[in-house]
Scaffold this motif. Sequence first.
Motif, PDB file in Angstrom:
ATOM      1  N   LEU A  41      32.097  76.106 106.924  1.00 16.83           N
ATOM      2  CA  LEU A  41      30.910  76.514 107.676  1.00 16.83           C
ATOM      3  C   LEU A  41      29.842  77.152 106.796  1.00 16.83           C
ATOM      4  O   LEU A  41      28.694  77.280 107.217  1.00 16.83           O
ATOM      5  CB  LEU A  41      31.301  77.499 108.790  1.00 16.83           C
ATOM      6  N   ALA A  42      30.204  77.563 105.587  1.00 13.21           N
ATOM      7  CA  ALA A  42      29.226  78.181 104.688  1.00 13.21           C
ATOM      8  C   ALA A  42      28.200  77.140 104.254  1.00 13.21           C
ATOM      9  O   ALA A  42      28.562  76.045 103.824  1.00 13.21           O
ATOM     10  CB  ALA A  42      29.924  78.768 103.468  1.00 13.21           C
ATOM     11  N   PRO A  43      26.893  77.463 104.343  1.00 13.66           N
ATOM     12  CA  PRO A  43      25.865  76.509 103.910  1.00 13.66           C
ATOM     13  C   PRO A  43      26.013  76.179 102.431  1.00 13.66           C
ATOM     14  O   PRO A  43      26.266  77.049 101.601  1.00 13.66           O
ATOM     15  CB  PRO A  43      24.559  77.273 104.175  1.00 13.66           C
ATOM     16  N   GLY A  44      25.894  74.918 102.103  1.00 13.18           N
ATOM     17  CA  GLY A  44      25.981  74.470 100.715  1.00 13.18           C
ATOM     18  C   GLY A  44      25.138  73.239 100.524  1.00 13.18           C
ATOM     19  O   GLY A  44      24.619  72.660 101.489  1.00 13.18           O
ATOM     20  N   PRO A  45      24.987  72.771  99.279  1.00  7.48           N
ATOM     21  CA  PRO A  45      24.131  71.605  99.018  1.00  7.48           C
ATOM     22  C   PRO A  45      24.604  70.343  99.722  1.00  7.48           C
ATOM     23  O   PRO A  45      23.789  69.554 100.198  1.00  7.48           O
ATOM     24  CB  PRO A  45      24.201  71.449  97.491  1.00  7.48           C
ATOM     25  N   ASN A  46      25.919  70.151  99.822  1.00  6.51           N
ATOM     26  CA  ASN A  46      26.429  68.945 100.475  1.00  6.51           C
ATOM     27  C   ASN A  46      26.115  68.926 101.964  1.00  6.51           C
ATOM     28  O   ASN A  46      25.615  67.934 102.503  1.00  6.51           O
ATOM     29  CB  ASN A  46      27.942  68.833 100.264  1.00  6.51           C
ATOM     30  N   SER A  47      26.436  70.031 102.649  1.00  5.91           N
ATOM     31  CA  SER A  47      26.214  70.081 104.095  1.00  5.91           C
ATOM     32  C   SER A  47      24.726  70.039 104.431  1.00  5.91           C
ATOM     33  O   SER A  47      24.310  69.390 105.399  1.00  5.91           O
ATOM     34  CB  SER A  47      26.861  71.323 104.698  1.00  5.91           C
ATOM     35  N   LEU A  48      23.917  70.717 103.623  1.00 13.53           N
ATOM     36  CA  LEU A  48      22.472  70.699 103.863  1.00 13.53           C
ATOM     37  C   LEU A  48      21.899  69.302 103.647  1.00 13.53           C
ATOM     38  O   LEU A  48      20.984  68.875 104.361  1.00 13.53           O
ATOM     39  CB  LEU A  48      21.772  71.710 102.949  1.00 13.53           C
ATOM     40  N   TYR A  49      22.446  68.588 102.668  1.00 11.35           N
ATOM     41  CA  TYR A  49      21.967  67.225 102.417  1.00 11.35           C
ATOM     42  C   TYR A  49      22.342  66.299 103.573  1.00 11.35           C
ATOM     43  O   TYR A  49      21.527  65.486 104.023  1.00 11.35           O
ATOM     44  CB  TYR A  49      22.545  66.702 101.104  1.00 11.35           C
ATOM     45  N   VAL A  50      23.576  66.421 104.064  1.00 10.98           N
ATOM     46  CA  VAL A  50      24.003  65.606 105.202  1.00 10.98           C
ATOM     47  C   VAL A  50      23.141  65.912 106.427  1.00 10.98           C
ATOM     48  O   VAL A  50      22.731  65.007 107.161  1.00 10.98           O
ATOM     49  CB  VAL A  50      25.493  65.857 105.518  1.00 10.98           C
ATOM     50  N   LEU A  51      22.858  67.186 106.646  1.00  9.99           N
ATOM     51  CA  LEU A  51      22.006  67.584 107.761  1.00  9.99           C
ATOM     52  C   LEU A  51      20.620  66.958 107.629  1.00  9.99           C
ATOM     53  O   LEU A  51      20.062  66.436 108.601  1.00  9.99           O
ATOM     54  CB  LEU A  51      21.886  69.111 107.799  1.00  9.99           C
ATOM     55  N   LYS A  52      20.077  66.994 106.420  1.00  9.85           N
ATOM     56  CA  LYS A  52      18.743  66.428 106.175  1.00  9.85           C
ATOM     57  C   LYS A  52      18.731  64.918 106.402  1.00  9.85           C
ATOM     58  O   LYS A  52      17.818  64.388 107.041  1.00  9.85           O
ATOM     59  CB  LYS A  52      18.331  66.751 104.731  1.00  9.85           C
ATOM     60  N   SER A  62      36.269  68.660 107.175  1.00 12.66           N
ATOM     61  CA  SER A  62      34.933  68.433 106.608  1.00 12.66           C
ATOM     62  C   SER A  62      34.183  67.359 107.381  1.00 12.66           C
ATOM     63  O   SER A  62      33.012  67.529 107.726  1.00 12.66           O
ATOM     64  CB  SER A  62      35.042  68.027 105.131  1.00 12.66           C
ATOM     65  N   ILE A  63      34.853  66.235 107.643  1.00 12.66           N
ATOM     66  CA  ILE A  63      34.174  65.147 108.344  1.00 12.66           C
ATOM     67  C   ILE A  63      33.831  65.552 109.777  1.00 12.66           C
ATOM     68  O   ILE A  63      32.793  65.153 110.324  1.00 12.66           O
ATOM     69  CB  ILE A  63      35.020  63.852 108.329  1.00 12.66           C
ATOM     70  N   THR A  64      34.670  66.398 110.393  1.00 10.31           N
ATOM     71  CA  THR A  64      34.369  66.880 111.742  1.00 10.31           C
ATOM     72  C   THR A  64      33.124  67.749 111.737  1.00 10.31           C
ATOM     73  O   THR A  64      32.209  67.574 112.566  1.00 10.31           O
ATOM     74  CB  THR A  64      35.563  67.688 112.287  1.00 10.31           C
ATOM     75  N   TYR A  65      33.058  68.671 110.778  1.00 10.73           N
ATOM     76  CA  TYR A  65      31.905  69.568 110.701  1.00 10.73           C
ATOM     77  C   TYR A  65      30.632  68.817 110.307  1.00 10.73           C
ATOM     78  O   TYR A  65      29.565  69.021 110.913  1.00 10.73           O
ATOM     79  CB  TYR A  65      32.186  70.675 109.687  1.00 10.73           C
ATOM     80  N   LEU A  66      30.730  67.944 109.310  1.00 12.50           N
ATOM     81  CA  LEU A  66      29.552  67.206 108.871  1.00 12.50           C
ATOM     82  C   LEU A  66      29.047  66.263 109.961  1.00 12.50           C
ATOM     83  O   LEU A  66      27.838  66.052 110.094  1.00 12.50           O
ATOM     84  CB  LEU A  66      29.871  66.424 107.594  1.00 12.50           C
TER      85      LEU A  66
END
Length: 211
Positions: free
Chosen positions: A22-33, A164-168
């Motif tokens: 759940l911690a914001p990071g470059p990977n999750s932010l990129y997927v969100l974008k 990870s795949i669930t959260y992303l």
Amino acid sequence: MFESIGVLNIWTYLAGLIMIILAPGPNSLYVLKVGSTHGIPKGYHAIAGVLLGDAFLILLAYLGVASLIQTSPTLFTIIRYLGAVYLLYLGCHLIYNNWIRKPEEQKTTKVKKEKVFRKSLTLSLTNPKAILFYVSFFIQFIDYHYEHTWISYLVLASILELMSITYLSALIFLGNGLTKLFREHTTLNKLANSLLGLFFMGFAARLAAVN
């Protein structure tokens, strides 16, 4: 059940994993974008790159730990303490950034539609701290008296990838709504990151105390 395959404290592992993912990071932010800008299909291309990169780094972490155990227990102990120091640094760094230092403005990266998978894979593989993190985190939950530690690693890695795949996936579907939520509730974001920092510091103390 999990102890029989060399996995220790599975519930503690799951709790720590949730906080980490759940911690914001470059990977999750990129997927969100990507999910917000290019839609669900391209978002899953980005997820595939992240998962493949993480799987490769976890494999490198496992091979490194296995080699250390076989060749030099002393060297493994040194790595263990380095891992504890790194986790302590992460915890202090999170708390410092959220409550002491002025928050830095986020840089916006232009996403190239045709290179989504390659970009997300590169982001995952070019994190020099990831291997050390996987080593320092995973070894706390593996019984190295178990004969087939690769099975233990595979179980922990599979759980990580599934969560990870669930959260992303949630990030893809929530998109702009989730981004707006964090933007409007900065204090909540600070508290969450500070809790994560304390969690890292607790893992550092636990790792340093392991015999």
